[in-house]
Design a protein around this motif. Structure first.
Motif, PDB file in Angstrom:
ATOM      1  N   UNK A 244      38.642  16.479 -25.218  1.00  0.00           N
ATOM      2  CA  UNK A 244      37.444  17.195 -25.690  1.00  0.00           C
ATOM      3  C   UNK A 244      36.273  16.224 -25.725  1.00  0.00           C
ATOM      4  N   UNK A 245      35.180  16.526 -25.055  1.00  0.00           N
ATOM      5  CA  UNK A 245      34.034  15.632 -25.062  1.00  0.00           C
ATOM      6  C   UNK A 245      33.422  15.541 -26.443  1.00  0.00           C
ATOM      7  N   UNK A 246      33.020  14.330 -26.883  1.00  0.00           N
ATOM      8  CA  UNK A 246      32.576  14.168 -28.259  1.00  0.00           C
ATOM      9  C   UNK A 246      31.104  13.886 -28.465  1.00  0.00           C
ATOM     10  N   UNK A 247      30.178  14.462 -27.696  1.00  0.00           N
ATOM     11  CA  UNK A 247      28.778  14.130 -27.929  1.00  0.00           C
ATOM     12  C   UNK A 247      28.234  14.785 -29.175  1.00  0.00           C
ATOM     13  N   UNK A 248      27.187  14.184 -29.748  1.00  0.00           N
ATOM     14  CA  UNK A 248      26.451  14.882 -30.790  1.00  0.00           C
ATOM     15  C   UNK A 248      25.486  15.827 -30.101  1.00  0.00           C
ATOM     16  N   UNK A 249      24.823  16.668 -30.878  1.00  0.00           N
ATOM     17  CA  UNK A 249      23.921  17.651 -30.283  1.00  0.00           C
ATOM     18  C   UNK A 249      22.548  17.060 -30.002  1.00  0.00           C
TER      19      UNK A 249
ATOM     20  N   UNK B 179      27.731  24.250 -30.462  1.00  0.00           N
ATOM     21  CA  UNK B 179      29.131  24.004 -30.783  1.00  0.00           C
ATOM     22  C   UNK B 179      29.873  25.339 -30.902  1.00  0.00           C
ATOM     23  N   UNK B 180      30.998  25.444 -30.233  1.00  0.00           N
ATOM     24  CA  UNK B 180      31.783  26.674 -30.265  1.00  0.00           C
ATOM     25  C   UNK B 180      32.737  26.641 -31.459  1.00  0.00           C
ATOM     26  N   UNK B 181      32.703  27.677 -32.296  1.00  0.00           N
ATOM     27  CA  UNK B 181      33.532  27.678 -33.494  1.00  0.00           C
ATOM     28  C   UNK B 181      33.928  29.097 -33.866  1.00  0.00           C
ATOM     29  N   UNK B 182      35.027  29.194 -34.607  1.00  0.00           N
ATOM     30  CA  UNK B 182      35.511  30.482 -35.096  1.00  0.00           C
ATOM     31  C   UNK B 182      35.421  30.597 -36.612  1.00  0.00           C
ATOM     32  N   UNK B 183      35.436  29.463 -37.312  1.00  0.00           N
ATOM     33  CA  UNK B 183      35.376  29.493 -38.767  1.00  0.00           C
ATOM     34  C   UNK B 183      34.894  28.163 -39.303  1.00  0.00           C
ATOM     35  N   UNK B 184      34.643  28.138 -40.625  1.00  0.00           N
ATOM     36  CA  UNK B 184      34.146  26.946 -41.313  1.00  0.00           C
ATOM     37  C   UNK B 184      35.204  26.435 -42.290  1.00  0.00           C
ATOM     38  N   UNK B 185      35.199  25.112 -42.495  1.00  0.00           N
ATOM     39  CA  UNK B 185      36.117  24.508 -43.462  1.00  0.00           C
ATOM     40  C   UNK B 185      35.344  23.528 -44.331  1.00  0.00           C
ATOM     41  N   UNK B 186      35.476  23.681 -45.657  1.00  0.00           N
ATOM     42  CA  UNK B 186      34.788  22.795 -46.591  1.00  0.00           C
ATOM     43  C   UNK B 186      35.766  21.906 -47.334  1.00  0.00           C
ATOM     44  N   UNK B 187      35.793  20.601 -47.040  1.00  0.00           N
ATOM     45  CA  UNK B 187      36.702  19.705 -47.756  1.00  0.00           C
ATOM     46  C   UNK B 187      36.276  19.525 -49.211  1.00  0.00           C
ATOM     47  N   UNK B 188      37.237  19.532 -50.116  1.00  0.00           N
ATOM     48  CA  UNK B 188      36.944  19.337 -51.538  1.00  0.00           C
ATOM     49  C   UNK B 188      36.334  17.944 -51.751  1.00  0.00           C
TER      50      UNK B 188
ATOM     51  N   UNK C 121      42.019  29.138 -35.042  1.00  0.00           N
ATOM     52  CA  UNK C 121      40.975  29.023 -34.032  1.00  0.00           C
ATOM     53  C   UNK C 121      40.271  27.678 -34.087  1.00  0.00           C
ATOM     54  N   UNK C 122      38.992  27.682 -33.699  1.00  0.00           N
ATOM     55  CA  UNK C 122      38.173  26.463 -33.664  1.00  0.00           C
ATOM     56  C   UNK C 122      37.433  26.326 -34.994  1.00  0.00           C
ATOM     57  N   UNK C 123      37.673  25.226 -35.686  1.00  0.00           N
ATOM     58  CA  UNK C 123      37.216  25.071 -37.065  1.00  0.00           C
ATOM     59  C   UNK C 123      36.167  23.971 -37.172  1.00  0.00           C
ATOM     60  N   UNK C 124      35.014  24.302 -37.737  1.00  0.00           N
ATOM     61  CA  UNK C 124      33.971  23.312 -38.006  1.00  0.00           C
ATOM     62  C   UNK C 124      34.095  22.835 -39.444  1.00  0.00           C
ATOM     63  N   UNK C 125      34.169  21.529 -39.619  1.00  0.00           N
ATOM     64  CA  UNK C 125      34.229  20.905 -40.945  1.00  0.00           C
ATOM     65  C   UNK C 125      32.803  20.686 -41.432  1.00  0.00           C
TER      66      UNK C 125
ATOM     67  N   UNK D 103      47.799  24.902 -37.701  1.00  0.00           N
ATOM     68  CA  UNK D 103      47.888  25.448 -36.349  1.00  0.00           C
ATOM     69  C   UNK D 103      46.553  25.723 -35.701  1.00  0.00           C
ATOM     70  N   UNK D 104      45.472  25.221 -36.309  1.00  0.00           N
ATOM     71  CA  UNK D 104      44.129  25.438 -35.774  1.00  0.00           C
ATOM     72  C   UNK D 104      43.611  24.174 -35.089  1.00  0.00           C
ATOM     73  N   UNK D 105      42.407  24.273 -34.534  1.00  0.00           N
ATOM     74  CA  UNK D 105      41.821  23.174 -33.767  1.00  0.00           C
ATOM     75  C   UNK D 105      40.514  22.714 -34.402  1.00  0.00           C
ATOM     76  N   UNK D 106      40.391  21.446 -34.813  1.00  0.00           N
ATOM     77  CA  UNK D 106      39.108  20.946 -35.290  1.00  0.00           C
ATOM     78  C   UNK D 106      38.082  20.998 -34.154  1.00  0.00           C
ATOM     79  N   UNK D 107      36.937  21.606 -34.410  1.00  0.00           N
ATOM     80  CA  UNK D 107      35.931  21.781 -33.355  1.00  0.00           C
ATOM     81  C   UNK D 107      34.759  20.824 -33.497  1.00  0.00           C
ATOM     82  N   UNK D 108      34.569  20.272 -34.686  1.00  0.00           N
ATOM     83  CA  UNK D 108      33.443  19.379 -34.910  1.00  0.00           C
ATOM     84  C   UNK D 108      33.182  19.223 -36.387  1.00  0.00           C
ATOM     85  N   UNK D 109      32.229  18.348 -36.696  1.00  0.00           N
ATOM     86  CA  UNK D 109      31.828  18.097 -38.081  1.00  0.00           C
ATOM     87  C   UNK D 109      30.325  18.324 -38.185  1.00  0.00           C
ATOM     88  N   UNK D 110      29.910  19.070 -39.192  1.00  0.00           N
ATOM     89  CA  UNK D 110      28.498  19.344 -39.447  1.00  0.00           C
ATOM     90  C   UNK D 110      28.118  18.699 -40.766  1.00  0.00           C
ATOM     91  N   UNK D 111      27.145  17.785 -40.726  1.00  0.00           N
ATOM     92  CA  UNK D 111      26.732  17.060 -41.928  1.00  0.00           C
ATOM     93  C   UNK D 111      25.221  17.176 -42.125  1.00  0.00           C
TER      94      UNK D 111
END
Length: 233
Positions: free
Chosen positions: A1-6, A73-82, A128-132, A154-162
């Motif tokens: 998976x290519x890892x460029x920033x936007x 960035x292609x994503x299916x859902x969001x994930x918020x780490x505690x 699916x594709x999960x954005x952190x 069973x999902x795929x990390x798609x990227x990190x949004x900060x």
């Protein structure tokens, strides 16, 4: 998976500078002398925990949502780490829905629950594709933990949004590394990182301001970047 920033080729943009100004107005971005976890004396401090009322959190979510949608960035859902990622993911999901992109979100507990639904994950099924979504990346530890939880589900990390990329060399104990925490996630963990704003954006905003009280902070921040910064990425 290519890892460029936007924003590899952009030193600054309007959204980023609006975000910097908003962070200053909200008291989230402060100037002075602050000791970092690495023991450095930083001339600025960004504390996303101070986006602490409905109006500020709602506006913050708008910046996150716009940056995410603009990133491609292609994503299916969001994930918020505690813990800070939890309200961020919820708020961004609300804003995305308002903009016509309804996406589920989930987050984790620090301690597993042994009753009720049990486990450490709460919210929508992680698939699916999960954005952190988090505030900053300090050492990459939280990102690695999130990747592990997402993959275990069973999902795929798609990227990190900060919110802010400090573009600052990471440290291990007293040893300074040659790369930033964001670069570590992007290059070593092979995960795209999208930031609302960067240290370059902060300097650009301070250099362009008509407010002399703000402009005076540009020089010490530029000196700090010269001492601890990494190449634009």
């Amino acid at each position: 998976m290519p890892p460029p920033t936007s924003r590899d080729t952009l030193a600054s943009d309007e959204l980023a500078q609006d975000f910097v100004r908003f962070s200053v107005e909200a008291g989230v971005l402060r100037f002075g002398e602050f000791k970092t976890k690495a023991g450095r004396l930083s001339p600025y401090f960004f504390n996303a925990g101070l986006f602490d009322d409905g109006a500020k959190l709602g506006r913050l979510a708008g910046f996150y949502a716009r940056r995410l949608l603009d990133s491609g960035l292609q994503f299916d859902m969001l994930f918020g780490p505690a813990y800070k990622g939890i309200p961020l993911a919820a708020a961004v999901a609300i804003e995305l829905a308002r903009l016509g992109r309804n996406a589920p979100f989930a987050y984790n507990r620090k301690e597993a629950k042994d009753h009720g639904e049990g486990g450490t994950l709460v919210g929508a099924p992680v698939r699916g594709r999960v954005v952190i979504i988090d505030d900053v990346i300090s050492a990459g530890t939280s990102v690695r933990e999130s990747i592990s939880m997402i993959q275990t589900a069973g999902a795929t990390p798609a990227g990190v949004l900060i919110a802010l990329d400090r573009q600052e060399r990471a440290a291990e104990g007293t040893q300074e590394l040659a790369w930033s925490a964001v670069q570590f996630v992007r290059d070593r963990l092979q995960l795209p990182v999208v930031a609302i704003a960067t240290l370059a954006d902060l300097l650009q905003t301070l250099s362009n301001t008509a407010d002399p009280a703000l402009a005076e902070h540009a020089a010490p921040i530029a000196a700090y970047r010269d001492r601890y910064g990494v190449a634009a990425h």
